[in-house]
Design a protein around this motif. Structure first.
Motif, PDB file in Angstrom:
ATOM      1  N   GLY A  93      -4.884 -20.144  -8.525  1.00  0.00           N
ATOM      2  CA  GLY A  93      -5.819 -20.971  -7.897  1.00  0.00           C
ATOM      3  C   GLY A  93      -7.345 -20.605  -7.619  1.00  0.00           C
ATOM      4  O   GLY A  93      -8.001 -21.279  -7.629  1.00  0.00           O
ATOM      5  N   THR A  94      -7.583 -19.413  -8.331  1.00  0.00           N
ATOM      6  CA  THR A  94      -8.913 -18.743  -8.056  1.00  0.00           C
ATOM      7  C   THR A  94      -9.364 -18.601  -9.360  1.00  0.00           C
ATOM      8  O   THR A  94     -10.712 -19.162  -9.439  1.00  0.00           O
ATOM      9  CB  THR A  94      -9.062 -17.734  -7.040  1.00  0.00           C
ATOM     10  OG1 THR A  94      -8.684 -18.000  -5.863  1.00  0.00           O
ATOM     11  CG2 THR A  94     -10.498 -17.338  -6.718  1.00  0.00           C
ATOM     12  N   LEU A  95      -8.733 -17.844 -10.185  1.00  0.00           N
ATOM     13  CA  LEU A  95      -9.241 -17.412 -11.551  1.00  0.00           C
ATOM     14  C   LEU A  95      -8.521 -18.550 -12.542  1.00  0.00           C
ATOM     15  O   LEU A  95      -9.064 -18.483 -13.696  1.00  0.00           O
ATOM     16  CB  LEU A  95      -9.031 -15.971 -11.649  1.00  0.00           C
ATOM     17  CG  LEU A  95      -9.842 -14.954 -10.882  1.00  0.00           C
ATOM     18  CD1 LEU A  95      -9.618 -13.517 -11.212  1.00  0.00           C
ATOM     19  CD2 LEU A  95     -11.149 -15.434 -11.272  1.00  0.00           C
ATOM     20  N   TRP A  96      -7.198 -18.958 -12.167  1.00  0.00           N
ATOM     21  CA  TRP A  96      -6.486 -19.703 -13.145  1.00  0.00           C
ATOM     22  C   TRP A  96      -5.531 -20.788 -12.432  1.00  0.00           C
ATOM     23  O   TRP A  96      -5.538 -20.358 -11.309  1.00  0.00           O
ATOM     24  CB  TRP A  96      -5.614 -18.945 -14.266  1.00  0.00           C
ATOM     25  CG  TRP A  96      -4.314 -18.329 -13.724  1.00  0.00           C
ATOM     26  CD1 TRP A  96      -3.949 -18.269 -12.495  1.00  0.00           C
ATOM     27  CD2 TRP A  96      -3.536 -17.528 -14.750  1.00  0.00           C
ATOM     28  NE1 TRP A  96      -2.744 -17.347 -12.557  1.00  0.00           N
ATOM     29  CE2 TRP A  96      -2.313 -17.162 -13.817  1.00  0.00           C
ATOM     30  CE3 TRP A  96      -3.300 -17.276 -16.120  1.00  0.00           C
ATOM     31  CZ2 TRP A  96      -1.388 -16.158 -14.358  1.00  0.00           C
ATOM     32  CZ3 TRP A  96      -2.432 -16.479 -16.505  1.00  0.00           C
ATOM     33  CH2 TRP A  96      -1.565 -16.043 -15.890  1.00  0.00           C
ATOM     34  N   CYS A  97      -5.138 -21.495 -13.159  1.00  0.00           N
ATOM     35  CA  CYS A  97      -4.407 -22.583 -12.492  1.00  0.00           C
ATOM     36  C   CYS A  97      -3.086 -22.246 -11.832  1.00  0.00           C
ATOM     37  O   CYS A  97      -2.231 -21.634 -12.532  1.00  0.00           O
ATOM     38  CB  CYS A  97      -4.210 -23.702 -13.609  1.00  0.00           C
ATOM     39  SG  CYS A  97      -3.266 -25.093 -13.023  1.00  0.00           S
ATOM     40  N   GLU A  98      -2.738 -23.008 -10.560  1.00  0.00           N
ATOM     41  CA  GLU A  98      -1.430 -22.353 -10.085  1.00  0.00           C
ATOM     42  C   GLU A  98      -0.473 -23.587  -9.709  1.00  0.00           C
ATOM     43  O   GLU A  98       0.211 -23.458  -9.011  1.00  0.00           O
ATOM     44  CB  GLU A  98      -1.824 -21.553  -8.898  1.00  0.00           C
ATOM     45  CG  GLU A  98      -2.312 -22.554  -7.709  1.00  0.00           C
ATOM     46  CD  GLU A  98      -2.619 -21.731  -6.256  1.00  0.00           C
ATOM     47  OE1 GLU A  98      -1.718 -20.969  -6.213  1.00  0.00           O
ATOM     48  OE2 GLU A  98      -3.315 -22.125  -5.529  1.00  0.00           O
ATOM     49  N   MET A  99      -0.886 -24.704 -10.424  1.00  0.00           N
ATOM     50  CA  MET A  99      -0.191 -25.913 -10.260  1.00  0.00           C
ATOM     51  C   MET A  99       0.358 -26.442 -11.288  1.00  0.00           C
ATOM     52  O   MET A  99      -0.081 -26.422 -12.458  1.00  0.00           O
ATOM     53  CB  MET A  99      -1.190 -26.987  -9.644  1.00  0.00           C
ATOM     54  CG  MET A  99      -1.360 -26.889  -8.273  1.00  0.00           C
ATOM     55  SD  MET A  99      -0.125 -27.092  -7.171  1.00  0.00           S
ATOM     56  CE  MET A  99      -0.255 -25.628  -5.797  1.00  0.00           C
ATOM     57  N   PRO A 100       1.596 -27.131 -11.562  1.00  0.00           N
ATOM     58  CA  PRO A 100       2.284 -27.438 -10.268  1.00  0.00           C
ATOM     59  C   PRO A 100       3.176 -26.564  -9.466  1.00  0.00           C
ATOM     60  O   PRO A 100       3.398 -26.428  -8.380  1.00  0.00           O
ATOM     61  CB  PRO A 100       3.541 -28.662 -10.494  1.00  0.00           C
ATOM     62  CG  PRO A 100       3.394 -28.446 -12.121  1.00  0.00           C
ATOM     63  CD  PRO A 100       2.396 -27.636 -12.596  1.00  0.00           C
ATOM     64  N   VAL A 101       3.285 -25.297 -10.099  1.00  0.00           N
ATOM     65  CA  VAL A 101       3.831 -24.136  -9.637  1.00  0.00           C
ATOM     66  C   VAL A 101       3.108 -22.967 -10.255  1.00  0.00           C
ATOM     67  O   VAL A 101       2.752 -22.895 -11.237  1.00  0.00           O
ATOM     68  CB  VAL A 101       5.301 -23.943  -9.801  1.00  0.00           C
ATOM     69  CG1 VAL A 101       6.172 -25.085  -9.138  1.00  0.00           C
ATOM     70  CG2 VAL A 101       5.761 -23.755 -11.297  1.00  0.00           C
ATOM     71  N   PRO A 102       3.138 -21.751  -9.563  1.00  0.00           N
ATOM     72  CA  PRO A 102       2.329 -20.660 -10.133  1.00  0.00           C
ATOM     73  C   PRO A 102       2.817 -20.151 -11.656  1.00  0.00           C
ATOM     74  O   PRO A 102       4.164 -20.408 -11.712  1.00  0.00           O
ATOM     75  CB  PRO A 102       2.609 -19.461  -9.019  1.00  0.00           C
ATOM     76  CG  PRO A 102       2.952 -20.243  -7.821  1.00  0.00           C
ATOM     77  CD  PRO A 102       3.702 -21.490  -8.122  1.00  0.00           C
ATOM     78  N   VAL A 103       2.223 -19.872 -12.468  1.00  0.00           N
ATOM     79  CA  VAL A 103       2.305 -19.455 -13.808  1.00  0.00           C
ATOM     80  C   VAL A 103       3.575 -18.569 -13.712  1.00  0.00           C
ATOM     81  O   VAL A 103       4.510 -18.502 -14.656  1.00  0.00           O
ATOM     82  CB  VAL A 103       1.354 -18.834 -14.478  1.00  0.00           C
ATOM     83  CG1 VAL A 103       1.684 -18.304 -16.082  1.00  0.00           C
ATOM     84  CG2 VAL A 103      -0.022 -19.431 -14.582  1.00  0.00           C
ATOM     85  N   GLN A 104       3.795 -17.417 -12.885  1.00  0.00           N
ATOM     86  CA  GLN A 104       4.780 -16.497 -12.863  1.00  0.00           C
ATOM     87  C   GLN A 104       6.160 -17.258 -12.565  1.00  0.00           C
ATOM     88  O   GLN A 104       7.113 -16.693 -13.178  1.00  0.00           O
ATOM     89  CB  GLN A 104       4.614 -15.400 -11.661  1.00  0.00           C
ATOM     90  CG  GLN A 104       4.983 -14.161 -12.507  1.00  0.00           C
ATOM     91  CD  GLN A 104       4.443 -12.910 -11.530  1.00  0.00           C
ATOM     92  OE1 GLN A 104       3.350 -12.996 -10.883  1.00  0.00           O
ATOM     93  NE2 GLN A 104       5.007 -11.776 -11.518  1.00  0.00           N
ATOM     94  N   ALA A 105       6.260 -18.243 -11.884  1.00  0.00           N
ATOM     95  CA  ALA A 105       7.358 -19.019 -11.818  1.00  0.00           C
ATOM     96  C   ALA A 105       7.927 -19.551 -13.190  1.00  0.00           C
ATOM     97  O   ALA A 105       9.136 -19.599 -13.494  1.00  0.00           O
ATOM     98  CB  ALA A 105       7.198 -20.357 -10.798  1.00  0.00           C
ATOM     99  N   TYR A 106       7.132 -20.028 -14.133  1.00  0.00           N
ATOM    100  CA  TYR A 106       7.405 -20.395 -15.498  1.00  0.00           C
ATOM    101  C   TYR A 106       8.186 -19.302 -15.925  1.00  0.00           C
ATOM    102  O   TYR A 106       9.013 -19.297 -17.095  1.00  0.00           O
ATOM    103  CB  TYR A 106       6.200 -21.119 -16.222  1.00  0.00           C
ATOM    104  CG  TYR A 106       5.943 -22.355 -15.582  1.00  0.00           C
ATOM    105  CD1 TYR A 106       6.638 -23.288 -15.834  1.00  0.00           C
ATOM    106  CD2 TYR A 106       4.632 -22.490 -14.966  1.00  0.00           C
ATOM    107  CE1 TYR A 106       6.188 -24.629 -15.301  1.00  0.00           C
ATOM    108  CE2 TYR A 106       4.133 -23.666 -14.409  1.00  0.00           C
ATOM    109  CZ  TYR A 106       4.978 -24.790 -14.737  1.00  0.00           C
ATOM    110  OH  TYR A 106       4.616 -25.847 -14.129  1.00  0.00           O
ATOM    111  N   PHE A 107       7.542 -18.127 -15.972  1.00  0.00           N
ATOM    112  CA  PHE A 107       8.052 -16.844 -16.604  1.00  0.00           C
ATOM    113  C   PHE A 107       9.394 -16.636 -16.193  1.00  0.00           C
ATOM    114  O   PHE A 107      10.241 -16.314 -16.942  1.00  0.00           O
ATOM    115  CB  PHE A 107       7.041 -15.715 -16.257  1.00  0.00           C
ATOM    116  CG  PHE A 107       7.450 -14.282 -16.683  1.00  0.00           C
ATOM    117  CD1 PHE A 107       7.475 -13.977 -18.129  1.00  0.00           C
ATOM    118  CD2 PHE A 107       7.978 -13.310 -15.812  1.00  0.00           C
ATOM    119  CE1 PHE A 107       7.824 -12.744 -18.632  1.00  0.00           C
ATOM    120  CE2 PHE A 107       8.407 -12.239 -16.206  1.00  0.00           C
ATOM    121  CZ  PHE A 107       8.640 -11.881 -17.444  1.00  0.00           C
TER     122      PHE A 107
END
Lengths: 318, 318
Positions: B47-61
């Protein structure tokens, strides 16, 4: 010799090996060239960058802090390991083992903010002196190793300290004395917690171990703080064995690597100790493995022209 | 404008404030001059350096790893939070709370060596794409923030990431994408242990939390890894509130300081969210305090000329 990066090292195989490794990993076009962001060198502190005999420097700090706090703790006169420490018998106190030592560390290192602790250490370093070498502890650093640090940095290496010593203890002097910035100092730690006091944030030091940065803990902490394998590692004892292995053995990236052990052979200028020394600084298993693993032994007596910096060259934390 | 260090920022108070702070802390002779070794800037990531929506990237991982591991775990079809995650319902899975999330993180992040984990993340980043923005996750970084990072570094600042995300997840791409070397990436961690396998050392990742780097944990981890207070802090949510305070409030060294909050106001180009968002990225308490504390709100819609880098400018981890 003009242009000699290691003037305090005597000519010989060890000095040649250091210069050769640094040259071939940092020279464009070399088949062993390593990109600058992978040029990571790690150094143990006690016994590798400064004197750890007859007991590690931080034990003197513990001792002096106990004396300062003694008026608040009359019960210490009757309780080990406090009693021995207060009587100046650090060796007996250290022989109480890890539990007793941990208690001494916590009572002297916790219960204040991080800012307060830094001030305590800074003020102690300005006064305390090594009992045999008769100089400030920050003057018991090794001139030959300062030259290795500077040489590596001049060739694009990032130099890190990875020590069993307390990280917040070392950070008070590491930048001024070794040129290693606080974020490149890695060590043992106790837990801290964040709180607001009178509208201002503080970090309060708790009497709880966070991480003991020794032996197999060193590669773990290197990974936690640095996040990549070093290509050069400098140590002096079995406490450094695992980080020497982590640096030099079975690399998946096939990078060249370098391991060096400072062997304390110089009873006249410093101290002579290795296999028999059990409190700290014992060099036994790592010495046995050195030849097979390709680790170089620097013989303090024969390889070092000088041991300590001259007064004028010593950066002091005063 | 030639020589503009922040070309993707619209002219205005926010852009002026960034340039002014950097100029006066890094210009010799300025009354706010800060020595180069104290020029430390910290950045939240999600959310500061990259997008965290709709869920944080690591949740997709986590989701994709669960799918890959599913054949080995038929019981997941009947058990939450696995069942929802595997059905693609990440929000329901995340609503199981910290215990369920921790389980998902451990099962997908532990049980392999550090080298193996890096390879898994690297290979995932090369393929996975953001579902709405339709680009690789490493292309959902914010161009204006890349410019802030580069500007700070050009003026002698060391830039650190201090994120609730997994440190070993971020280190796979942080250097290539943000220019932040691995030892300047700080995040949440799980425990590892050192062992020899077939004569070679490995660090094995254990399913045990080591440190959760969020909220009051951020100043604690900043102290542990950096060892001095930053003078500039960039965040976007209440998770960054304590490190904003640690950077800007009640400094004992009287250094100038700077705090900035990225406010997600741009539903067209990215996402719009703040107080109502509860899974992560909630900006509520920190927003309320911003004016009193002097933290600057960067309004994504109005302050950012562009949001994401053009394809040609994107460093990709492929």
């Amino acid at each position: 010799m003009s242009g000699d990066p290691l003037p305090s090292w005597n000519e010989g195989k060890v000095k040649e090996a250091i210069i050769d490794f640094v040259a071939r990993t940092s020279s464009a076009g070399s088949s062993d060239y390593v990109p600058v962001n992978e040029r990571i060198a790690v150094f143990d502190n006690d016994g590798t960058l400064w004197c750890e005999m007859p007991v590690p420097v931080q034990a003197y700090f513990v001792n002096d802090r106990l004396k300062a706090l003694e008026p608040l703790h009359p019960e210490w006169q009757r309780t080990e390991p406090y009693k021995s420490m207060l009587a100046g018998d650090i060796k007996t106190a250290m022989a109480t083992g890890i539990k007793g030592l941990a208690e001494l560390v916590m009572v002297t290192h916790a219960g204040m903010t991080t800012d307060e602790f830094s001030l305590i250490v800074r003020s102690w370093l300005a006064k305390a002196r090594h009992p045999k070498l008769n100089r400030h502890f920050t003057e018991t650093i090794y001139q030959p190793m300062l030259e290795v640090l500077a040489f590596l940095r001049a060739r694009g290496f990032a130099t890190f300290i990875v020590s069993g010593g307390g990280v917040e203890f070392m950070r008070v002097f590491a930048e001024e004395v070794y040129g290693v910035p606080s974020h490149q100092v890695i060590g043992s730690s106790i837990k801290t917690h964040f709180e607001m006091r009178g509208g201002k944030p503080v970090l309060s030091r708790e009497p709880v171990l966070d991480f003991f940065d020794d032996k197999a803990g060193k590669p773990v902490n290197i990974n936690k703080h640095i996040g990549r394998r070093p290509i050069a590692c400098f140590g002096n004892s079995d406490g450094d064995r695992e980080m020497l292995i982590w640096t030099t053995v079975g690399r998946t990236d096939e990078r060249p690597s370098f391991g060096l052990i400072v062997h304390h052979t110089d009873a006249d200028r410093e101290f002579a100790y290795d296999r028999q020394h059990v409190l700290s600084g014992q060099l036994d298993k790592a010495w046995d493995e050195a030849e097979t693993r390709g680790w170089i032994l620097a013989d303090m007596k024969n390889d070092w022209k000088t041991v300590f910096p001259t007064a004028a060259r010593t950066a002091q934390v005063h």
